[in-house]
Design a protein around this motif. Structure first.
Motif, PDB file in Angstrom:
ATOM      1  N   LYS A 160     -12.906  12.453   3.982  1.00 40.18           N
ATOM      2  CA  LYS A 160     -11.794  12.312   3.071  1.00 40.18           C
ATOM      3  C   LYS A 160     -10.439  12.755   3.727  1.00 40.18           C
ATOM      4  N   GLY A 161      -9.260  12.283   3.296  1.00 35.82           N
ATOM      5  CA  GLY A 161      -8.004  12.779   3.867  1.00 35.82           C
ATOM      6  C   GLY A 161      -6.889  12.244   3.062  1.00 35.82           C
ATOM      7  N   ASN A 162      -5.792  13.165   3.188  1.00 35.84           N
ATOM      8  CA  ASN A 162      -4.722  12.699   2.326  1.00 35.84           C
ATOM      9  C   ASN A 162      -3.733  11.755   3.073  1.00 35.84           C
ATOM     10  N   VAL A 163      -3.193  10.592   2.347  1.00 34.86           N
ATOM     11  CA  VAL A 163      -2.371   9.612   3.032  1.00 34.86           C
ATOM     12  C   VAL A 163      -1.124  10.072   3.253  1.00 34.86           C
ATOM     13  N   ILE A 164      -0.640  10.118   4.318  1.00 39.91           N
ATOM     14  CA  ILE A 164       0.747  10.479   4.536  1.00 39.91           C
ATOM     15  C   ILE A 164       1.831   9.564   5.231  1.00 39.91           C
ATOM     16  N   ALA A 165       1.184   8.251   5.565  1.00 42.17           N
ATOM     17  CA  ALA A 165       2.159   7.207   5.912  1.00 42.17           C
ATOM     18  C   ALA A 165       1.188   6.127   5.841  1.00 42.17           C
ATOM     19  N   VAL A 166       1.969   4.873   5.763  1.00 48.80           N
ATOM     20  CA  VAL A 166       1.444   3.523   5.819  1.00 48.80           C
ATOM     21  C   VAL A 166       2.224   2.666   6.663  1.00 48.80           C
TER      22      VAL A 166
ATOM     23  N   LYS B 200      -0.333  -3.387  11.398  1.00 43.77           N
ATOM     24  CA  LYS B 200      -0.865  -3.829  12.706  1.00 43.77           C
ATOM     25  C   LYS B 200      -1.541  -5.260  12.526  1.00 43.77           C
ATOM     26  N   GLU B 201      -0.915  -6.140  13.029  1.00 40.21           N
ATOM     27  CA  GLU B 201      -1.408  -7.714  13.139  1.00 40.21           C
ATOM     28  C   GLU B 201      -1.612  -8.111  11.703  1.00 40.21           C
ATOM     29  N   GLY B 202      -0.671  -7.792  10.744  1.00 45.67           N
ATOM     30  CA  GLY B 202      -0.780  -8.112   9.167  1.00 45.67           C
ATOM     31  C   GLY B 202      -1.710  -7.356   8.479  1.00 45.67           C
ATOM     32  N   TRP B 203      -2.474  -6.383   9.015  1.00 48.75           N
ATOM     33  CA  TRP B 203      -3.406  -5.305   8.186  1.00 48.75           C
ATOM     34  C   TRP B 203      -2.582  -4.152   7.789  1.00 48.75           C
ATOM     35  N   ALA B 204      -2.764  -3.457   6.830  1.00 48.15           N
ATOM     36  CA  ALA B 204      -2.235  -2.187   6.342  1.00 48.15           C
ATOM     37  C   ALA B 204      -3.232  -1.204   6.799  1.00 48.15           C
ATOM     38  N   ILE B 205      -2.605  -0.154   7.529  1.00 43.76           N
ATOM     39  CA  ILE B 205      -3.313   1.000   8.199  1.00 43.76           C
ATOM     40  C   ILE B 205      -2.653   2.160   7.448  1.00 43.76           C
ATOM     41  N   LEU B 206      -3.586   2.964   6.796  1.00 40.94           N
ATOM     42  CA  LEU B 206      -3.350   4.295   6.192  1.00 40.94           C
ATOM     43  C   LEU B 206      -3.467   5.515   7.064  1.00 40.94           C
ATOM     44  N   GLU B 207      -2.327   6.054   7.342  1.00 45.64           N
ATOM     45  CA  GLU B 207      -2.292   7.319   8.556  1.00 45.64           C
ATOM     46  C   GLU B 207      -2.506   8.464   7.607  1.00 45.64           C
ATOM     47  N   LEU B 208      -3.502   9.238   7.951  1.00 46.40           N
ATOM     48  CA  LEU B 208      -4.056  10.511   7.198  1.00 46.40           C
ATOM     49  C   LEU B 208      -3.441  11.770   7.664  1.00 46.40           C
ATOM     50  N   ASP B 209      -3.622  12.805   6.630  1.00 47.57           N
ATOM     51  CA  ASP B 209      -3.052  14.278   7.149  1.00 47.57           C
ATOM     52  C   ASP B 209      -3.945  14.770   8.251  1.00 47.57           C
TER      53      ASP B 209
ATOM     54  N   TYR C  55       0.748  -1.333   0.166  1.00 48.99           N
ATOM     55  CA  TYR C  55       0.073  -0.010   0.016  1.00 48.99           C
ATOM     56  C   TYR C  55       0.905   1.341   0.034  1.00 48.99           C
ATOM     57  N   SER C  56       2.181   1.208  -0.120  1.00 47.04           N
ATOM     58  CA  SER C  56       2.943   2.330  -0.187  1.00 47.04           C
ATOM     59  C   SER C  56       2.767   3.223  -1.410  1.00 47.04           C
ATOM     60  N   HIS C  57       2.191   2.815  -2.308  1.00 45.16           N
ATOM     61  CA  HIS C  57       1.649   3.753  -3.300  1.00 45.16           C
ATOM     62  C   HIS C  57       0.464   4.635  -3.272  1.00 45.16           C
ATOM     63  N   MET C  58      -0.117   4.425  -2.010  1.00 47.49           N
ATOM     64  CA  MET C  58      -1.190   5.372  -1.713  1.00 47.49           C
ATOM     65  C   MET C  58      -0.636   6.320  -0.986  1.00 47.49           C
ATOM     66  N   ILE C  59       0.554   6.817  -0.601  1.00 46.07           N
ATOM     67  CA  ILE C  59       1.172   7.814   0.085  1.00 46.07           C
ATOM     68  C   ILE C  59       0.944   8.936  -0.943  1.00 46.07           C
ATOM     69  N   GLY C  60       0.256  10.115  -0.486  1.00 45.85           N
ATOM     70  CA  GLY C  60       0.430  11.380  -1.430  1.00 45.85           C
ATOM     71  C   GLY C  60      -1.098  11.158  -2.142  1.00 45.85           C
TER      72      GLY C  60
ATOM     73  N   PRO D  50      -4.806  14.043  -5.434  1.00 48.78           N
ATOM     74  CA  PRO D  50      -5.371  15.366  -5.096  1.00 48.78           C
ATOM     75  C   PRO D  50      -5.027  16.607  -5.884  1.00 48.78           C
ATOM     76  N   LYS D  51      -3.703  16.147  -6.634  1.00 56.40           N
ATOM     77  CA  LYS D  51      -3.310  17.337  -7.592  1.00 56.40           C
ATOM     78  C   LYS D  51      -4.304  17.523  -8.870  1.00 56.40           C
ATOM     79  N   SER D  52      -4.886  16.361  -9.215  1.00 57.89           N
ATOM     80  CA  SER D  52      -6.008  16.651 -10.204  1.00 57.89           C
ATOM     81  C   SER D  52      -7.310  17.216  -9.933  1.00 57.89           C
ATOM     82  N   ASN D  53      -7.666  17.112  -8.526  1.00 55.84           N
ATOM     83  CA  ASN D  53      -8.902  17.489  -7.888  1.00 55.84           C
ATOM     84  C   ASN D  53      -8.740  19.030  -7.717  1.00 55.84           C
ATOM     85  N   SER D  54      -7.412  19.725  -7.512  1.00 53.15           N
ATOM     86  CA  SER D  54      -7.261  20.871  -7.333  1.00 53.15           C
ATOM     87  C   SER D  54      -7.157  21.888  -8.422  1.00 53.15           C
TER      88      SER D  54
END
Length: 151
Positions: A110-116, A119-128, A85-90, A144-148
């Motif tokens: 909605k939120g922007n992913v800043i980190a991945v 926990k216990e084998g599950w991916a957690i997306l950390e948002l801004d 899921y690292s491609h989700m950052i940004g 988010p660039k295309s939305n702006s």
């Protein structure tokens, strides 16, 4: 004087063997040695044939080693949700917000992913916005660039 009964040794030996589809280095060398020992002395194996067999075996061994390395790499990539899921950052994600106390569904946020993280084998997306969302709870992913540019 005690005498050892040799039939006890023979009785304890394995009487059947399981066939294997794998031909490893040891088996190939045994076949090659048997071939060399039983060749006709008046018409020995040509050096070129011997070298060709060794070359084919070497190529096969390298191919098998490479296949194992690729399998190991694929397995290591599949194991890490952070890498998956690292491609989700940004990216901007939409997710179903849930009240942590009652478990009730709230509005879609909605939120922007800043980190991945994981926990216990599950991916957690950390948002801004400070939220942490399981990757499987994501409803939509956008850039988010295309939305702006739409304003």
């Amino acid at each position: 004087m005690n005498k050892i009964d040799p039939t006890l040794y023979l009785q304890s030996q394995q009487t059947s063997r399981a066939p294997s589809n794998d031909l490893g280095k040891d088996e190939f060398l045994k076949i090659l040695m048997t071939q060399l020992q039983n060749q006709d002395p008046t018409n020995p194996m040509d050096d070129r044939d011997f070298i060709a067999q060794m070359s084919q075996f070497s190529t096969l061994e390298q191919t098998m080693n490479m296949a194992k390395s690729i399998d190991d790499l694929v397995q290591s990539q599949l194991i890490s949700p952070v890498i998956q899921y690292s491609h989700m950052i940004g990216k901007e994600i939409s997710y179903q917000a849930i009240d942590k106390e009652t478990g009730q569904k709230l509005d879609v946020e909605k939120g922007n992913v800043i980190a991945v993280s994981q926990k216990e084998g599950w991916a957690i997306l950390e948002l801004d916005n400070g939220e942490k969302v399981y990757a499987d709870a994501v409803l939509q992913v956008s850039d988010p660039k295309s939305n702006s540019n739409k304003s």
